[in-house]
Design a protein around this motif. Structure first.
Motif, PDB file in Angstrom:
ATOM      1  N   UNK A 132      26.900 -56.834 -19.220  1.00 32.85           N
ATOM      2  CA  UNK A 132      27.653 -58.087 -19.209  1.00 32.85           C
ATOM      3  C   UNK A 132      28.820 -58.015 -20.183  1.00 32.85           C
ATOM      4  N   UNK A 135      31.579 -55.825 -18.957  1.00 30.02           N
ATOM      5  CA  UNK A 135      32.406 -56.505 -17.959  1.00 30.02           C
ATOM      6  C   UNK A 135      33.389 -57.463 -18.617  1.00 30.02           C
ATOM      7  N   UNK A 136      32.992 -58.048 -19.744  1.00 30.18           N
ATOM      8  CA  UNK A 136      33.874 -58.995 -20.415  1.00 30.18           C
ATOM      9  C   UNK A 136      34.983 -58.308 -21.199  1.00 30.18           C
ATOM     10  N   UNK A 320      22.152 -60.388  -5.191  1.00 30.53           N
ATOM     11  CA  UNK A 320      21.533 -61.193  -4.144  1.00 30.53           C
ATOM     12  C   UNK A 320      22.228 -60.905  -2.809  1.00 30.53           C
ATOM     13  N   UNK A 322      21.228 -62.480   0.023  1.00 30.13           N
ATOM     14  CA  UNK A 322      20.744 -63.498   0.962  1.00 30.13           C
ATOM     15  C   UNK A 322      21.828 -63.959   1.926  1.00 30.13           C
ATOM     16  N   UNK A 323      23.079 -63.870   1.508  1.00 32.17           N
ATOM     17  CA  UNK A 323      24.144 -64.288   2.412  1.00 32.17           C
ATOM     18  C   UNK A 323      24.732 -63.117   3.197  1.00 32.17           C
ATOM     19  N   UNK A 327      26.059 -60.584  -3.980  1.00 37.34           N
ATOM     20  CA  UNK A 327      26.565 -61.500  -5.000  1.00 37.34           C
ATOM     21  C   UNK A 327      25.837 -61.171  -6.288  1.00 37.34           C
ATOM     22  N   UNK A 329      24.795 -62.450 -10.301  1.00 35.59           N
ATOM     23  CA  UNK A 329      24.778 -63.412 -11.388  1.00 35.59           C
ATOM     24  C   UNK A 329      23.477 -63.331 -12.184  1.00 35.59           C
ATOM     25  N   UNK A 330      23.456 -62.517 -13.241  1.00 32.99           N
ATOM     26  CA  UNK A 330      22.266 -62.475 -14.077  1.00 32.99           C
ATOM     27  C   UNK A 330      21.988 -63.889 -14.599  1.00 32.99           C
ATOM     28  N   UNK A 331      20.732 -64.250 -14.648  1.00 33.77           N
ATOM     29  CA  UNK A 331      20.380 -65.618 -15.032  1.00 33.77           C
ATOM     30  C   UNK A 331      20.053 -66.427 -13.792  1.00 33.77           C
ATOM     31  N   UNK A 332      20.746 -66.119 -12.715  1.00 33.52           N
ATOM     32  CA  UNK A 332      20.470 -66.784 -11.447  1.00 33.52           C
ATOM     33  C   UNK A 332      19.691 -65.843 -10.525  1.00 33.52           C
ATOM     34  N   UNK A 333      20.107 -64.587 -10.468  1.00 39.68           N
ATOM     35  CA  UNK A 333      19.462 -63.623  -9.572  1.00 39.68           C
ATOM     36  C   UNK A 333      18.689 -62.544 -10.326  1.00 39.68           C
TER      37      UNK A 333
ATOM     38  N   UNK B  40      22.822 -72.158   3.484  1.00 42.10           N
ATOM     39  CA  UNK B  40      21.807 -71.113   3.298  1.00 42.10           C
ATOM     40  C   UNK B  40      20.590 -71.627   2.548  1.00 42.10           C
ATOM     41  N   UNK B  95      22.276 -75.550  -9.957  1.00 41.32           N
ATOM     42  CA  UNK B  95      23.369 -74.773 -10.558  1.00 41.32           C
ATOM     43  C   UNK B  95      24.710 -74.961  -9.847  1.00 41.32           C
ATOM     44  N   UNK B 143      38.273 -63.039 -16.986  1.00 43.66           N
ATOM     45  CA  UNK B 143      38.908 -63.219 -18.283  1.00 43.66           C
ATOM     46  C   UNK B 143      39.617 -64.560 -18.397  1.00 43.66           C
TER      47      UNK B 143
END
Ligand code: SF4
Lengths: 442, 283
Positions: A132, A135-136, A320, A322-323, A327, A329-333, B40, B95, B143
């Motif tokens: 993470x 990436x930042x 993820x 699923x779509x 996608x 998003x750590x914390x979500x997936x 979905x 979320x 960013x």
């Protein structure tokens, strides 16, 4: 006396920790097809080779749980049951992958895409925060050989290689002689920053004891001091300002410095922001001298999992499908968060044991839903699995590719045959994909 | 204003991704058409009508108000990318509510989960309860986070709120957050955000702030060592010209950020160690 026929395999890569030592020698009893001696390896690496020998813990045939008990079944039956679970699930989770070869990992990506599943690897509970942060703010990294040959100042921050990566010190970072570091240990200045006086700290030239969970403030103070700012505080995170100034002078004076950071930095409070700050510090130090940093990756091929997932999907973990498209998003997936919120309805665990290291609330939900485990031997996870698919040890019983912690790919070797009906992770996943496709009518 | 009413039939077991619920998607559609909109549920594609009772109509986007009732804590992405109109949510919401919205207003009469108003580009998000982590923050690897608009949270916001917020004086963009209290790393990597905390704030507020202002009217757990005390002030001028009165202690920072080097002092010719970031804490 029974005569033993022994075969020795040289230059074996150790499939245990991220150091991925490539100089092991393994003696194999040809008749028994078992490991009888391992040379050059450290204690933990050697143990892994011995654990591949036939024992009560090894799975030899696939198993299915019926009436609360495991019973041995044929591959066809087991794969069918596994595919059934996966196809029926609305939100399946595929997790693990860090202790297997890259070829199997890429099959995992394929399966996740077909299933519209969530794909995650163990980085989500170890060095995910490093990714993470990278990436930042990017990251100045290099390979271990560079550090070995050039570094005259080495910092271990929140990492304890004496226990976690035993041969790292001897091969790359401390005792070893390098091209420009002819005198080995005497040519290097070692600094350890850790809340505990670890065994690594005890062999360091300078040990800085930081208060637990306050690494961010310390790095922040070092950065400000490096800029020439006079701080208002007298002490930061248990370290006096004088000591911080001294440290900054050392960092500026070295010819080539490196920070090896471990989970003491990634998994304490502030997580990826600790790494964010450490990367910014490293970047700013390059105004004065040459400085780099390196995450001390744990599982031998967790780096490979990140690489393989990234080149296939664009993301290193917590993906993820699923779509239909990836996608991230750590914390979500990420697995732990998903399990705690009870958002998955079946899981496939490959070469990993989340039941031993996930929080209890997550493990409870993991066991609530159908569970498939691809594992060579019994673990707390596989013991509760509905379907167990017995795997060969990658790097011992089958070949493959693994990435060292500095992203250098090495070829794993096969030193012996897998016992019973065990197959490689790659073959198992391939067969599973076929079955799943069949069921989906593709 | 014309209203469209949605009522959740039953709390979904798995997260429902409802980015389809925006005035932009509903405008000009009959109730029957709205019911047919797809979303979905896990990996399954379902219809909006499967999960919601729907009534009302809409003709013009800016004249559209969507009212949603029910426990929406497992419904994600409501109001994502919307550009006008209004959404009112009566209940807790999942979320990404109002993430990346460009205009209009979203009101949550309950708590919101993580990523509320993430990367907001304009419009207003009001949460009359608590919000999760990453309110108005930049998504992973971006960013530039929240660029414009306002977020108001009555209760608490979680960690890393408004990370990478990006305001601009010449661009007349002044992203702003007002919240009851805040978690750790408030406004990290801020480039010109305006943050007002009515209550207390956890550690590391304004970490790596390059410019912008953070005002804390309560207490701060710990101020970062790289912040330097300037003195006491009776009035604060925020980057958008607004003024706040009250007794505050002014700090400058984050002084650890290398980028602040860019200024050279005209008198001495030395590199300036100053910083354009400000942290005000109630005296
Ligand atoms: S240091 Fe790591 S890779 Fe090397 S032998 Fe030990 S466990 Fe194996």
């Amino acid at each position: 006396m029974v005569e033993r026929k022994i075969k020795t395999v040289y230059d074996v890569v150790c499939p245990f920790c991220g150091t991925l030592c490539d100089d092991l020698e393994v003696d194999i009893d040809i008749k028994e097809d078992s490991v009888i001696e391992v040379r050059n390896g450290c204690q933990i690496g050697t143990k892994k080779f011995f654990s591949s020998n036939p024992s009560g813990h090894r799975y030899l045939k696939p198993r299915i749980k019926a009436n609360g008990e495991h019973k041995e079944v044929s591959w066809d039956e087991a794969l069918d049951a596994a595919a059934d679970i996966l196809v029926k699930a609305k939100r399946p989770l595929l997790y693990g992958f860090s202790s297997t070869e890259c070829e199997a990992q890429s099959k995992g990506v394929e399966l996740a895409e077909i299933l519209g599943a969530i794909l995650d690897n163990t980085a989500s509970v170890c060095h995910g925060p490093s990714l993470l942060a990278i990436q930042d703010v990017g990251a100045p990294l290099s390979t271990l050989g560079e550090y070995k040959n050039r570094a005259d100042l080495v910092i271990f921050w929140g990492s304890n290689p004496v226990h976690a990566h035993p041969r790292h010190l001897g091969r790359y970072s401390e005792f070893v002689r390098g091209y420009f570091r002819k005198d080995g240990r005497n040519d290097r200045f070692i600094i350890v920053v850790d809340p505990r006086n670890t065994h690594t700290a005890q062999i360091a030239d300078l040990y800085i004891q930081v208060k637990p969970n306050e690494d961010y403030e310390l790095i922040n103070a070092i950065r400000a001091t490096l800029r020439g700012v006079e701080l208002d505080a007298k002490e930061v995170s248990g370290v006096s300002i004088e000591k911080i100034r001294e440290l900054v002078e050392m960092l500026k004076l070295c010819n080539f410095g490196v920070i090896f950071f471990g989970m003491g930095l990634t998994q304490t409070l502030a997580h990826h922001r600790n790494i964010d700050a450490a990367i910014c510090l490293t970047r700013e130090l390059n105004d004065h001298t040459k400085f780099l940093l390196e995450p001390m990756r744990g599982h031998y091929n967790v780096t490979g999992a990140n690489q393989v997932f990234t080149w296939n999907t664009g993301y290193a973990y917590s993906i993820d499908f699923s779509r239909g498209y990836p996608r991230y998003n750590p914390g979500e997936f990420s697995s732990v968060d998903l399990l705690i919120k009870d958002e998955v309805d079946s899981s496939l665990i490959v070469a990993s044991d989340p039941a031993s290291n996930f929080p209890a609330a997550a493990v409870k939900n993991l066991f609530k839903h159908p569970l498939i485990s691809i594992e060579p031997h019994e673990t707390p996870t596989s013991a509760f699995a509905d379907v167990v698919l017995p795997a060969a040890f990658a790097g011992i019983e089958c070949e493959g590719t693994a990435y060292r912690m500095d992203k250098v790919p090495l070829r794993l070797r096969k030193v012996k045959e897998a016992p019973g009906e065990c197959l490689s992770d790659k073959d198992i996943l391939e067969k599973l994909i076929e079955k799943v496709k069949e069921k989906l009518g593709e | 204003m014309v209203e469209i009413k949605l009522k959740l039939k039953k709390k979904p077991e798995l997260p429902l991704e409802a980015d389809i619920i925006t005035p932009d998607n509903f405008v000009g559609k009959s109730v029957a058409d709205i019911k047919k909109l797809e979303l979905y549920y896990g990996k399954e594609v379902v219809k909006l009508g499967d999960f919601f009772d729907i009534s009302g109509k809409s003709t013009d986007i800016n004249d559209t108000k969507i009212i949603i009732d029910g426990d929406l804590s497992n419904v994600k992405r409501i109001g994502e990318n919307m550009s006008g109109g209004e959404i009112t949510i009566n209940g807790n919401v999942g979320m990404h509510v109002g993430s990346q919205m460009k205009g209009g207003k979203v009101t949550v009469n309950g708590n919101a989960d993580d990523w509320a108003g993430a990367m907001l580009q304009g419009g207003e998000l009001e949460i009359n309860g608590d919000a999760g982590h990453y309110v108005g923050a930049a998504y992973r690897g971006f960013w530039q986070g929240m660029k414009n608009g306002t977020i108001k949270v009555k209760g608490k916001v979680g960690n890393e709120t408004l990370a990478w917020v990006n305001g601009s004086k010449p661009g007349k963009r002044f992203p702003k957050l007002i919240c009851g209290s805040a978690g750790a790393f408030l406004g990290i990597h801020s480039h010109g955000g305006i943050i007002i905390v009515e209550g207390d704030c956890d550690r590391c507020a304004g970490a790596d702030q390059i410019r912008g202002a953070i005002v804390v009217k309560g207490k701060v757990t710990k101020i970062l060592p790289s912040y330097k005390k300037i003195g006491e002030v009776g009035e604060i001028e925020l980057p958008n010209g607004e003024k706040l009165t009250g007794k505050f202690i002014e700090y400058s920072g984050d002084h650890s950020v290398d980028k602040n080097h860019s200024k050279i002092d005209k008198k001495t010719g030395e590199i300036s160690k100053s910083s354009n970031g400000r942290l005000y804490i109630a005296a």
